[in-house]
Design a protein around this motif. Structure first.
Motif, PDB file in Angstrom:
ATOM      1  N   SER A   1       0.780  -1.234  -0.042  1.00 26.05           N
ATOM      2  CA  SER A   1       0.008  -0.074   0.148  1.00 26.05           C
ATOM      3  C   SER A   1       1.020   1.341   0.026  1.00 26.05           C
ATOM      4  O   SER A   1       1.692   1.375   0.798  1.00 26.05           O
ATOM      5  CB  SER A   1      -1.088  -0.059   1.107  1.00 26.05           C
ATOM      6  OG  SER A   1      -1.733   1.177   1.136  1.00 26.05           O
ATOM      7  N   VAL A   2       0.472   2.206  -0.821  1.00 29.99           N
ATOM      8  CA  VAL A   2       1.128   3.601  -1.040  1.00 29.99           C
ATOM      9  C   VAL A   2       1.134   4.140   0.407  1.00 29.99           C
ATOM     10  O   VAL A   2       0.275   4.549   0.945  1.00 29.99           O
ATOM     11  CB  VAL A   2       0.562   4.250  -2.152  1.00 29.99           C
ATOM     12  CG1 VAL A   2       1.524   5.837  -2.169  1.00 29.99           C
ATOM     13  CG2 VAL A   2       0.882   3.522  -3.419  1.00 29.99           C
ATOM     14  N   GLY A   3       2.431   4.713   0.807  1.00 28.77           N
ATOM     15  CA  GLY A   3       2.711   5.292   2.001  1.00 28.77           C
ATOM     16  C   GLY A   3       2.666   4.664   3.345  1.00 28.77           C
ATOM     17  O   GLY A   3       2.660   5.175   4.310  1.00 28.77           O
ATOM     18  N   GLU A   4       2.292   3.278   3.073  1.00 20.92           N
ATOM     19  CA  GLU A   4       2.440   2.603   4.393  1.00 20.92           C
ATOM     20  C   GLU A   4       2.916   1.178   4.352  1.00 20.92           C
ATOM     21  O   GLU A   4       3.268   0.366   5.185  1.00 20.92           O
ATOM     22  CB  GLU A   4       0.920   2.487   5.165  1.00 20.92           C
ATOM     23  CG  GLU A   4      -0.049   1.731   4.379  1.00 20.92           C
ATOM     24  CD  GLU A   4      -1.471   1.723   4.942  1.00 20.92           C
ATOM     25  OE1 GLU A   4      -1.563   2.379   6.202  1.00 20.92           O
ATOM     26  OE2 GLU A   4      -2.417   1.286   4.389  1.00 20.92           O
ATOM     27  N   GLY A   5       2.938   0.600   3.146  1.00 19.35           N
ATOM     28  CA  GLY A   5       3.520  -0.908   2.689  1.00 19.35           C
ATOM     29  C   GLY A   5       4.855  -0.982   2.881  1.00 19.35           C
ATOM     30  O   GLY A   5       5.729   0.041   2.582  1.00 19.35           O
ATOM     31  N   ASN A   6       5.336  -1.919   3.394  1.00 21.06           N
ATOM     32  CA  ASN A   6       6.879  -2.429   3.547  1.00 21.06           C
ATOM     33  C   ASN A   6       7.123  -3.923   2.608  1.00 21.06           C
ATOM     34  O   ASN A   6       6.544  -4.763   3.397  1.00 21.06           O
ATOM     35  CB  ASN A   6       6.984  -2.525   4.983  1.00 21.06           C
ATOM     36  CG  ASN A   6       8.580  -2.815   5.220  1.00 21.06           C
ATOM     37  OD1 ASN A   6       9.185  -3.090   4.349  1.00 21.06           O
ATOM     38  ND2 ASN A   6       8.935  -2.748   6.314  1.00 21.06           N
ATOM     39  N   PRO A   7       7.571  -4.015   1.696  1.00 23.29           N
ATOM     40  CA  PRO A   7       7.845  -5.057   0.897  1.00 23.29           C
ATOM     41  C   PRO A   7       8.863  -6.226   1.841  1.00 23.29           C
ATOM     42  O   PRO A   7       8.888  -7.433   1.278  1.00 23.29           O
ATOM     43  CB  PRO A   7       8.338  -4.872  -0.384  1.00 23.29           C
ATOM     44  CG  PRO A   7       8.773  -3.356  -0.199  1.00 23.29           C
ATOM     45  CD  PRO A   7       8.011  -3.014   0.897  1.00 23.29           C
ATOM     46  N   ASP A   8       9.367  -5.893   2.805  1.00 27.95           N
ATOM     47  CA  ASP A   8      10.324  -6.224   3.240  1.00 27.95           C
ATOM     48  C   ASP A   8       9.809  -7.162   4.553  1.00 27.95           C
ATOM     49  O   ASP A   8      10.732  -7.708   5.269  1.00 27.95           O
ATOM     50  CB  ASP A   8      11.875  -5.706   3.702  1.00 27.95           C
ATOM     51  CG  ASP A   8      12.242  -5.184   2.494  1.00 27.95           C
ATOM     52  OD1 ASP A   8      12.594  -5.756   1.545  1.00 27.95           O
ATOM     53  OD2 ASP A   8      12.878  -3.813   2.570  1.00 27.95           O
TER      54      ASP A   8
END
Length: 256
Positions: free
Chosen positions: A58-65
């Motif tokens: 999610s833009v502004g809150e997502g973290n793919p790690d």
């Protein structure tokens, strides 16, 4: 007089960004009837929860790690049947969750936390002293702790320490039923988003929900109408985000 259940699961998550993940989970549980109507039970489970698409991207809150949460759950309980088609039960629980996914106080992005602990007990009582009547009362006490190194928190925010529920249902012979429940939450805390992370308390609250249901055509159709938060209680489950007011709904269900 003895029952045992065992289980294993394996899960994979493939991502376009970040590392792919695969994890296993397992569980074991057992009960033993000491005498007729008196049962002791226990269980242990390792559970896996992958981050959601919102938490990852999610833009502004997502973290793919983000990495998956791993929970180790322990339960021990006792159940006793009583006269008048009634029963009582008490269950203790403890959960240690590693890599818990949550937003920190001073950041809009999701992160993994080292270790959270949830522990407490639940007491429930239920009776069907009349065939058409169900009454159920429950109380849950939950203590929470952030066991991550150097954490500024004593307890976790937005987890009520005390929860009381009361519910009842009456079913008429012609297929009409009326259901109501009351939920009371107490002692929820939250922290400021910046240092020194001062702790504050949300207001305690109670909400009432109601539902009516009519079965038709020998159970083929169910027509229902209900109201959540019947008395339009103004309350918050998260600071600064008022919960929904009264909601009235209805519908038809077809059962095949």
């Amino acid at each position: 007089s003895l029952g045992v259940v065992l289980g294993y699961g394996h899960y994979w998550q493939n991502k376009e960004e970040g590392e792919n993940e695969n994890k296993g989970s397992y569980m074991a549980g057992a009960y033993y009837d000491i005498i007729k109507g008196s049962r002791v039970r226990g269980a242990f489970a390792k559970k896996i929860r992958f981050p959601t698409l919102r938490q990852l991207y999610s833009v502004g809150e997502g973290n793919p790690d983000l990495t998956p949460e791993t929970a180790y759950n322990y339960e021990l309980g006792f159940e006793q049947t009583l006269p008048l088609n009634s029963r009582v039960a008490i269950d203790g629980f403890l959960s240690d969750v590693n890599d818990y996914i949550e937003k920190p106080y001073d950041d809009d992005y999701y992160h993994n936390y080292d270790k959270y602990r949830f522990q407490g007990f639940e007491i429930t009582g239920e009776t069907r002293f009349v065939d058409n009547v169900l009454l159920r009362l429950g109380y849950t006490f939950m203590d929470t702790e952030d066991k991550s190194p150097n954490s500024p928190k004593d307890e976790l925010q937005y987890r009520p320490k005390h929860k009381l529920t009361l519910e009842g249902k009456y079913t008429f012979h012609f297929g009409f039923s009326a259901y109501a429940n009351v939920i009371y939450n107490a002692d929820q805390y939250y922290y400021e988003r910046s240092e020194p992370f001062t702790k504050a308390k949300l207001d305690n609250y109670a909400i009432v929900n109601l539902k009516f249901d009519q079965a038709l055509l020998n159970g083929l159709l169910d027509v229902y109408v209900g109201a959540d938060n019947l008395f339009d209680k103004n309350y918050e489950q998260s600071y600064g985000f008022p919960a929904a007011g009264r909601m009235i709904y209805g519908g038809v269900a077809v059962n095949f």
